[in-house]
Design an enzyme around this catalytic site. Structure first.
Site, PDB file in Angstrom:
ATOM      1  NE  ARG A 149      -2.250  -0.843  -9.236  1.00  0.00           N
ATOM      2  CZ  ARG A 149      -3.392  -0.173  -9.185  1.00  0.00           C
ATOM      3  NH1 ARG A 149      -3.405   1.146  -9.315  1.00  0.00           N
ATOM      4  NH2 ARG A 149      -4.525  -0.823  -9.016  1.00  0.00           N
ATOM      5  CG  HIS A 194      -2.115  -0.830   1.113  1.00  0.00           C
ATOM      6  ND1 HIS A 194      -2.994  -0.731   0.057  1.00  0.00           N
ATOM      7  CD2 HIS A 194      -2.619  -1.791   1.933  1.00  0.00           C
ATOM      8  CE1 HIS A 194      -3.991  -1.591   0.222  1.00  0.00           C
ATOM      9  NE2 HIS A 194      -3.783  -2.252   1.349  1.00  0.00           N
ATOM     10  CB  CYS A 239      -1.857   3.053  -5.710  1.00  0.00           C
ATOM     11  SG  CYS A 239      -2.834   1.552  -5.596  1.00  0.00           S
TER      12      CYS A 239
END
Length: 267
Positions: A254, A171, A245
């Site tokens: 990405r 993340h 991300c």
């Protein structure tokens, strides 16, 4: 002739007191609802941006310490992570990329780790440049891996130190956000992956600042973007891929960082 004096008839305006009270009550109720909604939204934002990070970082740090104890190592006073099965469908806010063609081979190679169980934490990723120490777990599921603040290993890609591509996802925001600052990595930066049997050193080599979520080429055995074919590699080797991300707080594209294996130290 005398003019008659006109008499003015007084007009009495009766105000609707009850209607005014109802209107005032409605306005007050609406204001209370707006304030309540604002407080709820602030709590949700605080939960996502603060509480999930706190929980995930604490769990990730405990997992790193548990791995070190299991390996019989002295526990280091490492900083908590600055910081997110066979392949599941890519969710809208997931930092992973498509794996349609990306797994491929990824053999363990000499001295490399064998495949661990699904969602099992089995390695420690360290990136000194951004102060990151995070556990690496098998798989890229959100609930079982990424939302715990772990870094997830793409199934069907190489294991640490193996020939092929050792590909990872994490993340960038919330849930420990381990890969929040990987955009700061530059060519030559050192990354280590520690396992029970060895410490593997990778050196950052290339960066792909933006690509599509379905660009499975970036995690292929020989990583090369399908969207931007001029970015990546052409020959076999031992690679490391980090994916997350971008831009921050979105999942539209990405960000990819690649490195090459440059050292192995057996334990």
């Amino acid at each position: 002739m005398r003019q008659r004096r006109r008499e003015r008839i007084p007009v009495v305006v009766q105000r609707d007191v009850r209607g005014r009270r109802l209107a005032a009550r409605g306005l007050w109720t609406g204001a209370e609802l707006v304030v309540t909604l604002g407080v709820v939204l602030l709590l949700l934002v605080a939960h996502q941006l603060w509480w999930t990070n706190r929980q995930a970082r604490a769990e990730a740090a405990d997992t790193v310490h548990a791995l070190q104890r299991d390996w019989g190592e002295p526990e280091e006073a490492a900083d908590p992570p600055v910081a997110e099965e066979s392949r599941e469908a890519v969710d809208g806010d997931s930092p992973v990329v498509g794996e349609k063609d990306g797994g491929g081979g990824g053999g363990a190679g000499a001295g490399a780790s064998s495949a661990p169980r699904r969602s099992q934490a089995y390695a420690v990723l360290r990136i000194p440049r951004i102060g990151l120490t995070a556990p690496v777990a098998q798989g890229i599921s959100k609930q079982g891996v990424l939302d715990k603040g772990y870094v997830g290993h793409y199934p069907r890609t190489a294991q640490p130190g193996g020939s092929g591509n050792f590909a990872l996802a994490g993340h960038r925001n919330t849930h420990g956000e381990p890969f929040r600052h990987i955009n700061r990595l530059r060519a030559g930066d050192r990354i280590t992956v520690e396992t029970r049997n060895a410490v593997y050193t990778y050196t950052v080599d290339k960066t792909l600042a933006r690509t599509q979520p379905g660009d499975s080429g970036v995690i292929a055995t020989v990583p090369r973007s399908n969207v931007k074919p001029y970015v990546g590699y052409r020959s076999a080797g031992s690679y490391l891929t980090l994916t997350t991300c971008t831009p921050e707080f979105t999942s539209r594209y990405r960000l990819v960082v690649w490195g090459k294996l440059t050292g192995v130290r057996e334990r």
